[in-house]
Design a protein around this motif. Sequence first.
Motif, PDB file in Angstrom:
ATOM      1  N   TRP A  54     -12.676   1.971  27.156  1.00 24.79           N
ATOM      2  CA  TRP A  54     -13.265   1.920  25.805  1.00 24.79           C
ATOM      3  C   TRP A  54     -13.085   0.540  25.183  1.00 24.79           C
ATOM      4  O   TRP A  54     -14.041  -0.059  24.701  1.00 24.79           O
ATOM      5  CB  TRP A  54     -12.610   2.993  24.921  1.00 24.79           C
ATOM      6  CG  TRP A  54     -13.086   2.988  23.497  1.00 24.79           C
ATOM      7  CD1 TRP A  54     -14.378   3.081  23.067  1.00 24.79           C
ATOM      8  CD2 TRP A  54     -12.275   2.902  22.312  1.00 24.79           C
ATOM      9  NE1 TRP A  54     -14.427   3.060  21.678  1.00 24.79           N
ATOM     10  CE2 TRP A  54     -13.147   2.947  21.200  1.00 24.79           C
ATOM     11  CE3 TRP A  54     -10.910   2.800  22.095  1.00 24.79           C
ATOM     12  CZ2 TRP A  54     -12.679   2.888  19.886  1.00 24.79           C
ATOM     13  CZ3 TRP A  54     -10.439   2.748  20.780  1.00 24.79           C
ATOM     14  CH2 TRP A  54     -11.331   2.795  19.704  1.00 24.79           C
ATOM     15  N   PRO A 271     -19.578   4.955  24.577  1.00 26.26           N
ATOM     16  CA  PRO A 271     -18.125   4.999  24.812  1.00 26.26           C
ATOM     17  C   PRO A 271     -17.365   5.774  23.744  1.00 26.26           C
ATOM     18  O   PRO A 271     -16.273   6.278  24.002  1.00 26.26           O
ATOM     19  CB  PRO A 271     -17.727   3.519  24.786  1.00 26.26           C
ATOM     20  CG  PRO A 271     -18.984   2.769  25.081  1.00 26.26           C
ATOM     21  CD  PRO A 271     -20.071   3.585  24.461  1.00 26.26           C
ATOM     22  N   SER A 272     -17.935   5.880  22.546  1.00 27.19           N
ATOM     23  CA  SER A 272     -17.235   6.592  21.479  1.00 27.19           C
ATOM     24  C   SER A 272     -17.056   8.068  21.812  1.00 27.19           C
ATOM     25  O   SER A 272     -16.088   8.707  21.367  1.00 27.19           O
ATOM     26  CB  SER A 272     -17.993   6.447  20.155  1.00 27.19           C
ATOM     27  OG  SER A 272     -19.236   7.121  20.194  1.00 27.19           O
TER      28      SER A 272
END
Length: 437
Positions: A54, A271-272
């Motif tokens: 991340w 990615p969140s």
Amino acid sequence: MFAFILFAIVCFARPVALMTMELSTTLQGRGGPQLWVKTAFGHKWGFTSSWLLWVQMFPSMVMIASTLCPLFGVMIGQDQLGDNHWFTLAFIIVFYWLITLLNLKFDMAKIGGAIGIWLGVYLPMGLMFILGLAAFLKRGLDPHSMLGAFSLHGTISSLTDTKSLQYVSAVAFIFTGISTTGVYAPRLKKVTHDFPLGLLLALTVVVLLNLVNAFLIANVIPAGSDQLDNIAEPVIRYCQVLGWPSWLAQVFSLLAFLGVALQLSTWVTGPSQMMAEVAKDGLLPAKWHFYRHDAIGVAQNVVITQAVLASLFALLYALPNINSVFLMLVNTAVFIYCTVYGIIGLAFIRVRYLLPNQERPFRVGKTGNGGAWAVTGLLMVGILMIALTTLISTDRLSAVFMLLITLLLFATPLIIEHFKRPAWLTDAQADLQNGGN
């Protein structure tokens, strides 16, 4: 170029690809790298690998966003804007917050998916290749270009030259992200056949496109005048060589700008989701509310946190040398990726011994674990060489920055894990049950 790409393939891309193919087809649950590492070493290291995948997006996205500044300058006929580091700094911050706010209001992933690929990759890449090939056929090899005249002695000596070694990690960056393709393996109907074949085909195309385009570009850019973040510069040079109208460069810049902007927008939310799932498992403090989603499925607190951290990385462009900052961001992202790949390499060996009788539709080595150890050894050598060549060829301040950032981001999930409380999970579940989306 050929030597570094060959090194990156043998000691970086190929080992990671082989590990990804075996682990994805052996452990076919959802999660990709997080699942592999969690199976090998438990939740703590699974969380750490997810965290690192991340946080690498912060230097990566700032670096990619910086390419929009020269494109914007060419689009409006103000090419010099791409050389202004203050404009680059302001543009990145304003643009990133703009796409963040748009993602909080609209489903930008749906809007920018296929459109972004066509606009940002296929059309501009095709235009660049056609113009580059035409310029090469007209001019031939230019001894005054970055490519220069061929010399066997010069080629060999350049492999130990610090000016050349600084690009080793940048070449390796081409192949970063291979492991994340493993998250898509469970979606394939014939995963044991389609996934390895598709991954190898993708790697082949990436290598060929980069080799050919790099050769054509190096033959048209005058030695010593390259601008790393200006992807429109080669097209401008091609048009000058061919005597073709400059508006072709503006069309290219417009297509690339829209495509990169849309792709960056989709990466804001992608990615969140990984961090949102991690928060749901109680691995992050519940008061951060990273697990909450809005009506269109966006984890608002994660996305806003990303924007803040990306803005901090963008402040590096307060330094006047754009090329140095660009390389610093690339190298930092590669260092973080290498840390993740080192963990995956160890997990690859660990899973072999933890699950010796597990069915492996794709297997590295027909029998025994010798092939697995050899592949892991190559990857570790590759990671070590990337780190050493980068540190040797980088100035002391940049080297210290990259090491400190990598160590800080690596230590953060371990610190969070150390202070983890059972209440994080129960509070998150209670909040979700009571209507916290």
